[in-house]
Design an enzyme around this catalytic site. Structure first.
Site: not given
Length: 454
Positions: A23, A95, A123, A179, A328, A403
């Site tokens: 993703k 996000g 966030r 990001q 992650d 997750r």
């Protein structure tokens, strides 16, 4: 809401399966296809909810797309072809969508508001707003009453003030974040000067690889990246990509295979980008059974098959630069630690406290619910393995974190009775076919409404 009921494993997990397209790569491919000039084609399996948020954002700004089975066609309109949306853009739980869009929207001559769900609205966003402001963008958010100097969504971005061009930027990032780095680099496509970014640690580099594949003048040395805006043509060509399988999704299957006796599982065509394979390195250090079989590249991204099997695990450690390449996968690493001999240490991972949930606190609660001893620390966990015997069947509140939910399902296979994982709808965020894939390998998982009805 959906609950998952996981039954103790009665036989090995076996089989060869795919996983959803990565993703992180799909977000970037979708966004860049909208900024390219002409029709691009993106393949690689069904898009998760997060990727659909990025796609919906493009559609809201006038980009035409068409879905054909599991192929996506995008008619790009160039860097300046986006138009003002008629309403705030909803980024859902993503996000990545919000932060990457901020880099592109910072250069537009129209104003945009980015909103998200309750989790995304908590966030931190100042980390992406600050460097964009430094190069001339207009970006504001809601002041966070709990964190001085921090802002959260909704984000109000643009229009870009006169002379309608972003300036050069040399920026040293206080925290490694793919990001934020990507938002800065995307904004650099519109700048009248060079962009220099320095990270404290090397984060995932999917944006850099895609930009290079599209002919953008970009170079990197270690944790320093340069985008030479003045020599960029200002045009991105259309492209075709088959998105590699997501290594984060694959990690749940790889770990499950380690923990269930006599299991043999192959996960096909997974991305093997070295900035994403930290879990596999930790797994090998813990004595895990994993073979990586290279299968070539896709637009600069290495791919291959993963062959995993049951193993007798020893304690491990995650810390330092390896954290950025495993961020992650920490929830599923906790499942590994729960069955290893000795105490596994997870350190330098304070960033997990501002993910979809506070993953440090959440995984501490999950482990204890299964009867695993652990110590929660400000930047991580110490997990005392329980390699022998069954875990305790648990009733887990996932908090809507995909997750946490999937890691809990893997632990549930080792329990002494059925485990219920509540609020599991968000698994669709990254792995829409998780339950079906686990069933194909031999796991028994039932899907129920939160009221207990199948």
């Amino acid at each position: 809401m959906t609950d998952l009921v996981v039954f103790p494993s009665e036989r090995p997990l076996t089989g060869s399966v795919p996983v959803p397209g990565d993703k992180s790569i799909a977000h970037r491919a979708i966004l860049l296809s909208g900024l390219a000039e002409g029709q691009s084609r993106i393949e690689g399996g069904a898009l998760g909810a997060d990727n659909m948020s990025t796609l919906a954002a493009l559609r809201a700004m006038g980009i035409t797309t068409e879905e054909q089975n599991e192929m996506l066609l995008v008619e790009g309109k160039g860097l300046y072809g986006l138009r003002a949306p008629s309403a705030p853009i909803d980024c859902g739980n993503s996000g990545t969508t919000m932060r990457l869009l901020a880099g592109v929207l910072a250069a537009q001559r129209f104003a945009t508001v980015l909103v998200g769900d309750e989790s995304l609205t908590r966030r931190p966003m100042e980390r992406v707003a600050r460097p964009l402001r430094l190069r001339g963008a207009r970006i504001e958010g809601k002041l966070d009453p709990k964190r001085v100097g921090e802002i959260t969504a909704p984000l109000q971005i643009g229009p870009l003030p006169e002379p309608n061009v972003l300036g050069p930027l040399e920026y040293e990032m206080p925290v490694a974040s793919a990001q934020v780095k990507s938002a800065i680099l995307l904004s650099g496509l519109y700048a009248d000067g060079p962009t220099y970014v320095r990270e404290p640690l090397v984060s995932r580099d999917h944006t850099e690889r895609l930009l290079l594949a599209l002919g953008v003048p970009l170079s990197s040395v270690g944790a320093i990246i340069q985008l030479d805006g003045p020599s960029f043509s200002g045009k991105l060509p259309p492209f075709s990509i088959t998105v590699p399988g997501d290594p984060s999704s694959a990690s749940f299957l790889v770990v499950a295979a380690q923990l269930i006796p006599q299991s043999r599982v192959t996960v096909r065509r997974v991305g093997l980008n070295p900035t994403r394979t930290g879990l596999f390195e930790v797994l090998r250090d813990m004595g895990g059974s994993l073979v990586l079989e290279p299968k070539g590249e896709e637009m600069g991204e290495p791919i291959g098959d993963l062959h995993a099997g049951a193993a007798d695990l020893r304690q491990g450690r995650l810390g330092g630069e390896l954290v950025a390449r495993t961020i992650d996968e920490v929830p599923i690493l906790c499942a590994l630690a729960a069955r290893a001999h000795g105490t596994t240490l997870i350190e330098d991972a304070a960033e997990l406290r501002v993910k979809e949930s506070d993953r440090i606190a959440m995984m501490a609660r999950v482990l204890r619910a299964f009867g695993v001893t652990c110590e929660e620390r400000p930047d991580g966990l110490a997990v005392e393995g329980k390699p022998e015997g069954k875990l305790k069947a648990a009733d887990i509140e996932s908090g809507g974190d995909h997750r946490i939910a999937m890691a809990s399902c893997v632990l549930g296979l080792l329990a002494d009775g059925p485990t219920r994982v509540r609020d599991a709808d968000n698994i669709a965020t990254s792995f829409p076919r998780f339950v079906g894939t686990m069933r194909a390998l031999g796991a028994r998982i039932e899907v129920e409404s939160s009221g207990g009805t199948p």
